[in-house]
Design a protein around this motif. Structure first.
Motif, PDB file in Angstrom:
ATOM      1  N   THR A  50       0.832  -1.266   0.036  1.00  0.00           N
ATOM      2  CA  THR A  50       0.113  -0.189   0.046  1.00  0.00           C
ATOM      3  C   THR A  50       0.890   1.099   0.147  1.00  0.00           C
ATOM      4  O   THR A  50       0.433   2.328  -0.167  1.00  0.00           O
ATOM      5  N   LEU A  51       2.251   1.209   0.311  1.00  0.00           N
ATOM      6  CA  LEU A  51       3.032   2.370   0.018  1.00  0.00           C
ATOM      7  C   LEU A  51       3.304   2.766  -1.292  1.00  0.00           C
ATOM      8  O   LEU A  51       3.758   3.867  -1.670  1.00  0.00           O
ATOM      9  N   VAL A  52       2.844   1.932  -2.327  1.00  0.00           N
ATOM     10  CA  VAL A  52       3.063   2.033  -3.733  1.00  0.00           C
ATOM     11  C   VAL A  52       2.101   3.033  -4.114  1.00  0.00           C
ATOM     12  O   VAL A  52       0.841   2.672  -4.047  1.00  0.00           O
ATOM     13  N   ASP A  53       2.394   4.267  -4.834  1.00  0.00           N
ATOM     14  CA  ASP A  53       1.411   5.124  -5.348  1.00  0.00           C
ATOM     15  C   ASP A  53       1.475   5.093  -7.062  1.00  0.00           C
ATOM     16  O   ASP A  53       2.209   5.450  -7.304  1.00  0.00           O
ATOM     17  N   LEU A  54       0.464   4.523  -7.416  1.00  0.00           N
ATOM     18  CA  LEU A  54       0.327   4.482  -8.835  1.00  0.00           C
ATOM     19  C   LEU A  54      -0.592   5.480  -9.603  1.00  0.00           C
ATOM     20  O   LEU A  54      -0.418   5.320 -10.964  1.00  0.00           O
ATOM     21  N   ALA A  55      -1.261   5.976  -8.763  1.00  0.00           N
ATOM     22  CA  ALA A  55      -2.252   6.954  -9.455  1.00  0.00           C
ATOM     23  C   ALA A  55      -1.662   8.107  -9.549  1.00  0.00           C
ATOM     24  O   ALA A  55      -2.196   9.126 -10.528  1.00  0.00           O
ATOM     25  N   ALA A  56      -0.539   8.569  -8.956  1.00  0.00           N
ATOM     26  CA  ALA A  56       0.074   9.808  -9.040  1.00  0.00           C
ATOM     27  C   ALA A  56       0.650  10.371 -10.567  1.00  0.00           C
ATOM     28  O   ALA A  56       0.442  11.565 -10.800  1.00  0.00           O
ATOM     29  N   ASP A  57       1.213   9.237 -11.121  1.00  0.00           N
ATOM     30  CA  ASP A  57       2.004   9.622 -12.643  1.00  0.00           C
ATOM     31  C   ASP A  57       1.384   8.588 -13.685  1.00  0.00           C
ATOM     32  O   ASP A  57       1.202   7.682 -13.183  1.00  0.00           O
ATOM     33  N   ARG A  58       1.577   9.112 -14.771  1.00  0.00           N
ATOM     34  CA  ARG A  58       1.499   7.979 -15.919  1.00  0.00           C
ATOM     35  C   ARG A  58       2.639   6.984 -15.953  1.00  0.00           C
ATOM     36  O   ARG A  58       2.425   5.959 -16.197  1.00  0.00           O
ATOM     37  N   GLU A  59       3.901   7.457 -15.540  1.00  0.00           N
ATOM     38  CA  GLU A  59       4.888   6.603 -15.577  1.00  0.00           C
ATOM     39  C   GLU A  59       4.955   5.722 -14.302  1.00  0.00           C
ATOM     40  O   GLU A  59       5.028   6.093 -13.275  1.00  0.00           O
ATOM     41  N   VAL A  60       5.333   4.171 -14.605  1.00  0.00           N
ATOM     42  CA  VAL A  60       5.515   3.282 -13.542  1.00  0.00           C
ATOM     43  C   VAL A  60       6.642   2.725 -13.756  1.00  0.00           C
ATOM     44  O   VAL A  60       7.051   2.399 -14.954  1.00  0.00           O
ATOM     45  N   HIS A  61       7.446   2.701 -12.742  1.00  0.00           N
ATOM     46  CA  HIS A  61       8.952   1.776 -12.725  1.00  0.00           C
ATOM     47  C   HIS A  61       8.905   0.698 -11.988  1.00  0.00           C
ATOM     48  O   HIS A  61       8.816   0.627 -10.939  1.00  0.00           O
ATOM     49  N   VAL A  62       9.151  -0.511 -12.793  1.00  0.00           N
ATOM     50  CA  VAL A  62       9.261  -1.959 -12.123  1.00  0.00           C
ATOM     51  C   VAL A  62      10.728  -2.318 -12.240  1.00  0.00           C
ATOM     52  O   VAL A  62      11.267  -2.360 -13.356  1.00  0.00           O
ATOM     53  N   VAL A  63      11.301  -2.626 -11.129  1.00  0.00           N
ATOM     54  CA  VAL A  63      12.599  -3.346 -11.238  1.00  0.00           C
ATOM     55  C   VAL A  63      12.580  -4.704 -10.731  1.00  0.00           C
ATOM     56  O   VAL A  63      12.138  -4.952  -9.648  1.00  0.00           O
ATOM     57  N   VAL A  64      13.091  -5.537 -11.561  1.00  0.00           N
ATOM     58  CA  VAL A  64      13.197  -7.009 -10.919  1.00  0.00           C
ATOM     59  C   VAL A  64      14.760  -7.212 -10.833  1.00  0.00           C
ATOM     60  O   VAL A  64      15.658  -7.151 -11.793  1.00  0.00           O
ATOM     61  N   ASP A  65      15.306  -7.922  -9.740  1.00  0.00           N
ATOM     62  CA  ASP A  65      16.383  -8.336  -9.396  1.00  0.00           C
ATOM     63  C   ASP A  65      16.462  -9.621  -9.541  1.00  0.00           C
ATOM     64  O   ASP A  65      16.063 -10.212  -8.612  1.00  0.00           O
ATOM     65  N   LEU A  66      17.301 -10.228 -10.651  1.00  0.00           N
ATOM     66  CA  LEU A  66      17.404 -11.640 -10.630  1.00  0.00           C
ATOM     67  C   LEU A  66      18.456 -12.217  -9.670  1.00  0.00           C
ATOM     68  O   LEU A  66      18.761 -13.405  -9.472  1.00  0.00           O
ATOM     69  N   HIS A  67      19.426 -11.375  -9.180  1.00  0.00           N
ATOM     70  CA  HIS A  67      20.619 -11.826  -8.410  1.00  0.00           C
ATOM     71  C   HIS A  67      21.394 -12.818  -8.984  1.00  0.00           C
ATOM     72  O   HIS A  67      21.887 -13.958  -8.542  1.00  0.00           O
ATOM     73  N   ALA A  68      21.516 -12.784 -10.268  1.00  0.00           N
ATOM     74  CA  ALA A  68      22.110 -13.943 -11.019  1.00  0.00           C
ATOM     75  C   ALA A  68      23.449 -13.557 -12.070  1.00  0.00           C
ATOM     76  O   ALA A  68      24.155 -14.308 -12.174  1.00  0.00           O
ATOM     77  N   GLY A  69      23.589 -12.459 -12.041  1.00  0.00           N
ATOM     78  CA  GLY A  69      24.899 -11.846 -12.887  1.00  0.00           C
ATOM     79  C   GLY A  69      24.664 -10.177 -12.880  1.00  0.00           C
ATOM     80  O   GLY A  69      23.846  -9.477 -12.190  1.00  0.00           O
ATOM     81  N   PRO A  70      25.715  -9.712 -13.609  1.00  0.00           N
ATOM     82  CA  PRO A  70      25.855  -8.339 -13.612  1.00  0.00           C
ATOM     83  C   PRO A  70      25.030  -7.615 -15.009  1.00  0.00           C
ATOM     84  O   PRO A  70      24.886  -6.340 -14.907  1.00  0.00           O
ATOM     85  N   ALA A  71      24.194  -8.254 -15.783  1.00  0.00           N
ATOM     86  CA  ALA A  71      23.713  -7.408 -16.810  1.00  0.00           C
ATOM     87  C   ALA A  71      22.348  -6.873 -16.537  1.00  0.00           C
ATOM     88  O   ALA A  71      21.595  -7.507 -15.574  1.00  0.00           O
ATOM     89  N   GLU A  72      21.728  -6.088 -17.424  1.00  0.00           N
ATOM     90  CA  GLU A  72      20.526  -5.557 -17.320  1.00  0.00           C
ATOM     91  C   GLU A  72      20.182  -4.998 -18.564  1.00  0.00           C
ATOM     92  O   GLU A  72      20.734  -4.618 -19.502  1.00  0.00           O
ATOM     93  N   ALA A  73      18.722  -4.863 -18.549  1.00  0.00           N
ATOM     94  CA  ALA A  73      18.017  -4.320 -19.853  1.00  0.00           C
ATOM     95  C   ALA A  73      16.514  -3.652 -19.125  1.00  0.00           C
ATOM     96  O   ALA A  73      15.893  -4.151 -18.221  1.00  0.00           O
ATOM     97  N   THR A  74      16.011  -2.830 -20.096  1.00  0.00           N
ATOM     98  CA  THR A  74      14.770  -2.460 -19.621  1.00  0.00           C
ATOM     99  C   THR A  74      14.040  -2.340 -21.081  1.00  0.00           C
ATOM    100  O   THR A  74      14.366  -2.032 -22.085  1.00  0.00           O
ATOM    101  N   VAL A  75      12.598  -2.654 -20.677  1.00  0.00           N
ATOM    102  CA  VAL A  75      11.495  -2.960 -21.752  1.00  0.00           C
ATOM    103  C   VAL A  75      10.278  -2.115 -21.265  1.00  0.00           C
ATOM    104  O   VAL A  75      10.051  -2.117 -20.218  1.00  0.00           O
ATOM    105  N   TRP A  76       9.923  -1.212 -22.357  1.00  0.00           N
ATOM    106  CA  TRP A  76       8.763  -0.507 -22.028  1.00  0.00           C
ATOM    107  C   TRP A  76       7.341  -1.064 -22.518  1.00  0.00           C
ATOM    108  O   TRP A  76       7.328  -1.622 -23.410  1.00  0.00           O
ATOM    109  N   THR A  77       6.481  -0.743 -21.608  1.00  0.00           N
ATOM    110  CA  THR A  77       5.095  -1.244 -22.432  1.00  0.00           C
ATOM    111  C   THR A  77       4.078  -0.335 -21.737  1.00  0.00           C
ATOM    112  O   THR A  77       4.183   0.673 -21.349  1.00  0.00           O
TER     113      THR A  77
END
Lengths: 389, 389
Positions: free
Chosen positions: A346-373
Motif C-alpha cells: 500500500t506504500l506504492v502510489d500508482l495513481a500519481a503519475d502516468r509513468e510506472v517503474h518496475v525493477v526486477v533483480d534476478l541476483h544472477a549476474g551483472p547484466a540488465e535491460a529495460t523494456v517499455w510497455t
C-alpha cells in the motif's frame, strides 16, 4: 522539422484521400545529396506487407533517393496485385523525381488485407512532389499518423552541431517491434558510408525500438529507414553516429509508448542482476506481455505476484535465476524480497503519475535491460474491437 | 458427483472463512482404497507456490490418500513460512484421517503473496473431515471456486461402465497452463498402477488443459492430481484409462474456457497442414495470445489480418510454412486465401454464437492441433484491474 532538420532533404505531407477521415495520409521524403546512402531494418514477422518486400530490395545496395509513405492502408496480405501496386507507386514517384524506381523506398500502414486505391494514391504523390519543401518535415510526420494522437519527431546533433540526425515515426498499436517499429524515417547530413550507417542503425534500434512492447503484437509493416545526404560535409564515425541515432530512436520509441492506444500508464520494466543482456530482455518481455500485470497497473494495483508469475515463465536455459532470491520494486518500494513478501504494497502510489517503474533483480549476474510497455485498459479493448487495423 | 462418482472416495466442501465473501472455500477428497495410487502434473512456472513444492513430493512415490484444497489464498511467494503452513496443513489433515502427512496432497488458489490464516484453515479442515460423504463431490467442486461463476465437474466411464473417472476443476483467470491447469482433482475406481496412471494423466492433459490459453498468463499453482482407488476391482489398460481421462480433462478444460473471466466468446484456433503437432500448437498459441485478434473477436470483427500477423511471428525453425500459401477461415468462411484476400469478410457472423472457430491451413504437412482461448473484453480488464488475484 524532423526529417528536414538535417541539410540536403526536402519533404511534404498531403491529403491524398486514402483515409475516410479526410486527414493527411501521404508523405514524401527526398534526399538531394550529395550522398544517397540508405539503410533499413524491417519487421521480423514472416507475414510481411508488399512495401516491406519491395523496400528491403531497394536498400540492399545501401542507396536510395526517396521514401514515400502512406497511411490509410497497409497493403499487407494483398497478394501479387498488392506487390504490383507498391512497384507502381515506386515507378510513379521515381518519374516525378527523375530517379530510378529502385531508389524509392515505399512504406504503408493501416488496415491489413485490402488493396490501396491506386488512382487516389498516385494523385497524392503528384501533390506531394509538387509540395516538397526544406521545412516539410512537420507535415510529413502528420501524414503518416494512424491511431496516433500526436505526430512524433526527434532531432539530435553530432560533432558539436556539425551534423544533424532527425526522424519521424508513427505507431500506436500492433506495437511490439521485432527488429524495428511501425514506420520510421530518419535523415542525417553526416558523411557516412552505407556499412557504417547500417551498423549504427542496427545498434540504435536494438536498444530502443526493440525494447518497446506495447501490446505484444508484431506488425507486418515495421520499417525504419535511414537516409544520409552528406550535405554537412562532415564525416561521422560509427560511434558518433550510433550515439546520435540512439538518441533519436530512443526519443521516438518513448513517444510511441506515450501515445499507445488506450493506455493510461507507461511502464518501464527494468531487469537487473541477469547473466546476460539477452536474459534480462527475455525476463522483462515476459512481464511486459502479461495481461494480468498490465490490467493490475491500469487499476493502480501494485500486484507483484503477477510480476513473479510472469518472470517464472522464462525457461532456465534462457535466463538462469533462483526463484527464491527474486526481488521486485515498484516505484521504489521493494514489495517483494527474496521471492516473498517485502515492504507494504500500500506504500506504492500508482495513481500519481502516468509513468510506472518496475525493477526486477534476478541476483544472477551483472547484466540488465529495460523494456517499455503500457497498461491494459478499457480504452485499448474498445479501440481495437471497434476499429479495424 | 464429480470426484465421488467413482467408488472408494469421499469428499466434502465447507466454508472455513478464508474468503471475505463468506462462500465455501475448503474441500477435502479422500481415497478409501483399496489402492492408494496417486499421480500429478504441475505448473511449469519456475515461481511455484508452497503447495506445489509439497505436493510434487507427495506424489513422487505414486501414492497418496487425500487432497485438501483451499480457495481464498494461493500461498505463493510466501517464503519458508508459507511452506511451513502447507506442511502443517498436511500434518493436520493426516491426523484427522489417521494417514501419513506424506500422503496428503495440498492445493491452494487465490491471491499471490499473502500468508494463509492457519487457525481458520485448520478449523475448516476439521469441519471438512467431519462432513466427508460418498456424495460430497458436488460440494467439493463449489469450495474450490475463485472467480469461477459455476463449479466444473466431468465424469466418464471405461470397460462398458465397469469403472469410472470423475473430476473437478477451478480456474477462470491466469489461465494458460504450462503442464496442467489451475486446480483439478480426478478420481477413478479402476485398478491401475502408478506408472500407468502417470502415463495416462500426462497424455490426457497434454491434449486438453495444455491446449487452453485463455489469457496467456501461467499460474504459480497449477495442479492436476489423479487418485485411483481400485474399488471397482476391474483393471484398466493404459489406452482405456487415457481415453477416459482425456474425455474428463477435455470436458473440464472446455468448461474453464466457457467460464473465463469477462469473456464473451470462446475461440477455437485449429491449425492444420503443419509439419508436426508441436508446430501446429506453436502457431495456434501465437494466435490465441494476440490481444489485437482477441479484441477484434470481442467486437465481432472477423479481422483475419490480425490472425496472419500473429502466425507470422512464429520462427521458421519452429513451424515451417510459406506465408504466401496461408489460408484462414472463420466460422466456415474462407476470408484469407493464399496469404491474400479470400471471401468477403462481411459473410462471417460472429454475433450469433459464443463459439468462434478459426482454422489456419499452413499447407506444409499433415499435422494439426487446436488451442482454445477467449476474447479480450472490457469485463476482463475490469475484473483484473479491480480484483487482486
Amino acid at each position: 522539422m524532423s526529417v528536414t532538420s538535417a541539410q540536403g532533404f526536402r519533404a511534404a505531407g498531403v491529403t491524398a484521400g486514402l483515409k475516410a477521415s479526410g486527414k493527411p495520409d501521404l508523405a514524401l521524403v527526398v534526399n538531394d545529396g550529395p550522398l544517397d546512402v540508405a539503410v533499413g531494418v524491417f519487421t521480423s514477422n514472416r507475414v510481411v506487407a508488399a512495401p516491406v518486400v519491395w523496400s528491403r530490395q531497394v536498400v540492399a545496395d545501401g542507396r536510395a533517393r526517396a521514401v514515400v509513405l502512406n497511411s490509410g492502408g497497409a497493403n499487407a496480405c494483398t497478394g501479387p496485385e498488392g506487390f504490383a501496386d507498391t512497384h507502381r507507386t515506386a515507378e510513379h514517384v521515381a518519374g516525378l523525381l527523375d530517379v530510378s524506381a529502385g531508389d524509392v523506398v515505399v512504406c504503408s500502414t493501416g488496415l491489413i488485407g485490402e488493396r490501396l486505391p491506386m488512382d487516389v494514391l498516385l494523385a497524392g504523390a503528384d501533390a506531394a512532389a509538387s509540395g516538397l519543401a526544406a521545412d516539410g518535415g512537420g507535415d510529413a510526420a502528420i501524414a503518416i499518423m494512424t491511431t496516433d494522437t500526436v505526430p512524433k519527431t526527434a532531432v539530435a546533433t553530432g560533432a558539436g552541431g556539425a551534423w544533424t540526425v532527425g526522424g519521424m515515426a508513427k505507431g500506436a498499436g500492433m506495437l511490439a517491434p521485432g527488429l524495428a517499429t511501425m514506420l520510421c524515417t530518419i535523415t542525417t547530413d553526416a558523411v557516412v558510408d552505407a556499412a557504417t550507417a547500417d551498423a549504427a542503425l542496427r545498434a540504435a534500434t536494438a536498444t530502443t525500438f526493440d525494447r518497446v512492447d506495447s501490446d505484444g503484437c508484431m506488425s507486418t509493416n515495421d520499417t525504419v529507414v535511414l537516409l544520409a545526404s552528406g550535405a554537412s560535409g562532415v564525416a561521422a564515425s560509427l560511434a558518433e553516429l550510433t550515439e546520435a541515432l540512439t538518441a533519436v530512436c530512443a526519443e521516438l520509441a518513448r513517444k510511441l509508448v506515450a501515445d499507445a492506444e488506450g493506455a493510461s500508464h507507461d511502464i518501464s520494466v527494468r531487469v537487473v542482476g541477469a547473466t546476460s543482456e539477452d536474459a534480462a530482455v527475455a525476463v522483462a518481455r515476459a512481464v511486459t506481455r502479461s495481461n494480468l500485470f498490465k490490467a493490475a497497473i491500469f487499476g493502480n494495483d501494485p500486484n507483484w505476484g503477477r510480476v513473479l508469475s510472469a518472470v517464472g515463465t522464462v525457461p532456465e536455459s534462457v535466463a538462469p535465476f533462483d526463484a527464491l532470491t527474486l526481488d521486485v520494486s515498484i516505484n521504489g518500494v521493494q514489495v517483494c524480497r527474496a521471492g516473498g513478501v517485502g515492504e507494504d504494497r500500500t506504500l506504492v502510489d500508482l495513481a500519481a503519475d502516468r509513468e510506472v517503474h518496475v525493477v526486477v533483480d534476478l541476483h544472477a549476474g551483472p547484466a540488465e535491460a529495460t523494456v517499455w510497455t503500457n497498461d491494459l485498459t478499457h480504452d485499448y479493448v474498445h479501440e481495437n474491437s471497434a476499429y479495424s487495423t
